[in-house]
Design a protein around this motif. Structure first.
Motif, mmCIF file in Angstrom:
data_model
loop_
_atom_site.group_PDB
_atom_site.id
_atom_site.type_symbol
_atom_site.label_atom_id
_atom_site.label_comp_id
_atom_site.label_asym_id
_atom_site.label_seq_id
_atom_site.Cartn_x
_atom_site.Cartn_y
_atom_site.Cartn_z
ATOM 1 N N CYS A 113 0.820 -1.219 0.000
ATOM 2 C CA CYS A 113 0.000 0.000 0.000
ATOM 3 C C CYS A 113 0.851 1.264 0.000
ATOM 4 C CB CYS A 113 -0.903 0.033 1.240
ATOM 5 S SG CYS A 113 -2.039 -1.352 1.368
ATOM 6 N N ASP A 117 -3.857 4.723 -0.123
ATOM 7 C CA ASP A 117 -4.488 3.589 -0.798
ATOM 8 C C ASP A 117 -5.564 2.957 0.077
ATOM 9 O OD1 ASP A 117 -2.867 3.893 -2.972
ATOM 10 O OD2 ASP A 117 -1.710 2.054 -2.664
ATOM 11 N N ARG A 118 -6.564 2.394 -0.551
ATOM 12 C CA ARG A 118 -7.597 1.643 0.157
ATOM 13 C C ARG A 118 -7.103 0.216 0.372
ATOM 14 N NH1 ARG A 118 -11.478 0.730 -3.016
ATOM 15 N NH2 ARG A 118 -13.238 0.546 -1.583
ATOM 16 N N ASP A 163 -12.526 -2.144 -6.632
ATOM 17 C CA ASP A 163 -12.000 -1.220 -7.636
ATOM 18 C C ASP A 163 -11.068 -0.195 -6.992
ATOM 19 O OD1 ASP A 163 -13.235 -2.385 -9.774
ATOM 20 O OD2 ASP A 163 -14.898 -0.968 -9.875
ATOM 21 N N GLY A 164 -9.835 -0.165 -7.447
ATOM 22 C CA GLY A 164 -8.869 0.799 -6.939
ATOM 23 C C GLY A 164 -8.204 0.425 -5.634
ATOM 24 N N SER A 166 -5.733 -1.613 -3.096
ATOM 25 C CA SER A 166 -4.393 -2.173 -3.275
ATOM 26 C C SER A 166 -4.243 -3.558 -2.682
ATOM 27 C CB SER A 166 -3.347 -1.251 -2.644
ATOM 28 O OG SER A 166 -3.262 -0.035 -3.347
ATOM 29 N N HIS A 196 -8.853 -7.705 -10.011
ATOM 30 C CA HIS A 196 -8.681 -6.300 -9.640
ATOM 31 C C HIS A 196 -7.221 -5.956 -9.329
ATOM 32 C CE1 HIS A 196 -13.002 -5.287 -9.424
ATOM 33 N NE2 HIS A 196 -13.137 -6.560 -9.128
#
Length: 398
Positions: A113, A117-118, A163-164, A166, A196
């Motif tokens: 990460c 970041d998520r 989506d998006g 890490s 993903h």
């Protein structure tokens, strides 16, 4: 002086989840007889032979700096163990030695990460997970695993948040629920990670405490060896919680960079502890089975007592050293029930709410005291639950 937000915000501005444990410890210090069923600490000490090996290593001179990423003899043993247990070829270049599984979680999220970041994780979760993610500057995102699915994560729920993102952190056998993720669950989870382009961080510190079914490491599934970081430890398998010795398994490039992180943080693990770890791993599967045996026996004891009544329900306890109990029939939250049990019967259990929102109305019982004491404590828990379910007016909802 102003403190950094990264450290003041580790707990998200709320409790760290250990309030009942802290209160029970205060009561113990005040002289009360408390049955402590909160933390996953063995009621046996580290085996004397391991301690003797640690002592001998100290006297033999293993008291200086060790290799920051772990001494080669230990990395070789861990690699051989992982290869034998999973069937996936693993070399010392896949292994980073860390001071316990918690340090491994921290290093793995640093590798996966960037700031902001998520980072996804499953709720219910071990209490340190969101704070670990915040500690590396990432944003924790909880994915509920629902009681009606016996706390097996729904991959559709993960995909909806992927989506998006890490990384995704999972834990099987699971703390706090005792659930082992099925091959079907892991297969679909890993497909989400591949779809993903996410790292999978797999906390497998309970991999020797399996009572029903089998443990499957997702690193062995197609296309996952290059995107999975596995956390392991001797804390649970060898009753070495205080020795702080564990590892991360992953692709060599990631492991090399995490070795650089170790140079700038832990500066390695004490050499005499690493030598003791080598000795512990050399004892083989029979030794690990002996460490696990009391928890299997106590799990069966608890499930037998639960089956004899109809107020409290047990979540299938297929692994780890805990049983998660559904006490929603009492009308109380897990937190209110745990407080009431501690006050009235001096039995300390962890509220489900300590592990997120998904396990509200549950409590976690650690199988970490002698069988007779555990049976007495559980009898108190069941009596309290029965009283509350029979006459809810005796206690306000909480």
């Amino acid at each position: 002086m102003k403190l950094a937000r990264r450290i003041t915000g580790l707990t998200g501005g709320g409790s760290d989840g250990w309030d009942v444990y802290y209160r029970a410890q205060d009561m113990l210090a005040a002289g009360h007889d408390i049955t402590q069923l909160t933390i996953g600490e063995h009621d046996i000490g580290t085996d004397r032979a391991i301690l003797d090996a640690m002592h001998d290593a100290t006297l033999a001179g293993h008291t200086g700096y060790s290799m920051f990423n772990g001494n080669l003899n230990l990395r070789e043993r861990v690699a051989a163990r992982v290869t034998a247990r999973t069937g996936l070829a693993t070399t010392p270049d896949n292994v980073l030695i860390v001071p316990g599984g918690q340090a491994g979680l921290f290093a793995a999220h640093h590798a996966a990460c960037d700031e902001g970041d998520r980072a996804l994780f499953i709720d219910p979760y071990y209490a340190t997970y969101p704070g670990t993610i915040r500690g590396v500057g990432a944003v924790p995102v909880a994915i509920p695993a629902r009681p009606d699915r016996m706390f097996q994560p729904d991959p559709a729920d993960i995909a909806a948040q992927a989506d998006g993102a890490s990384s995704l952190l999972i834990n099987s056998p699971n703390n706090p629920t005792g659930v082992i993720y099925t091959p079907e669950t892991l297969g679909t989870i890993t497909q989400v990670c591949r779809d993903h382009d996410m790292w999978l961080i797999s906390d497998e510190v309970y991999d020797t405490l399996v009572w029903k079914g089998t443990h499957l490491s997702p690193r062995t599934l197609p296309g996952m060896a290059e995107r999975t970081l596995v956390i392991g430890s001797l804390s649970k398998s060898h009753a070495m919680t205080g020795s702080r010795i564990g590892w991360v398994i992953g692709p060599p490039e990631a492991i090399a960079h995490m070795g650089n992180l170790a140079t700038h943080t832990t500066y390695g693990v004490a050499g005499f502890v690493q030598e003791a770890a080598c000795f512990a791993l050399d004892q083989g599967a029979a030794f690990e089975a002996a460490i696990a045996a009391p928890f299997r026996r106590r799990r069966d004891l608890v499930l037998g007592m639960i089956a004899a009544q109809d107020v409290v329900r047990a979540i299938p306890a297929d692994g780890a050293m805990f049983v998660m109990l559904d006490i929603r029939a009492t009308g109380l939250s897990g937190e209110a029930f745990a407080d009431r049990l501690l006050d009235t019967h001096h039995v300390a259990v962890m509220p489900g709410e300590s592990f997120g929102t998904a396990a509200g109305g549950h409590v976690r019982v650690a199988l970490t005291v002698a069988d007779e004491r555990l049976a007495r404590a559980l009898a108190h828990l069941l009596d309290l639950a029965s009283d509350l379910a029979r006459d809810p007016a005796r206690s306000p909802k909480g």
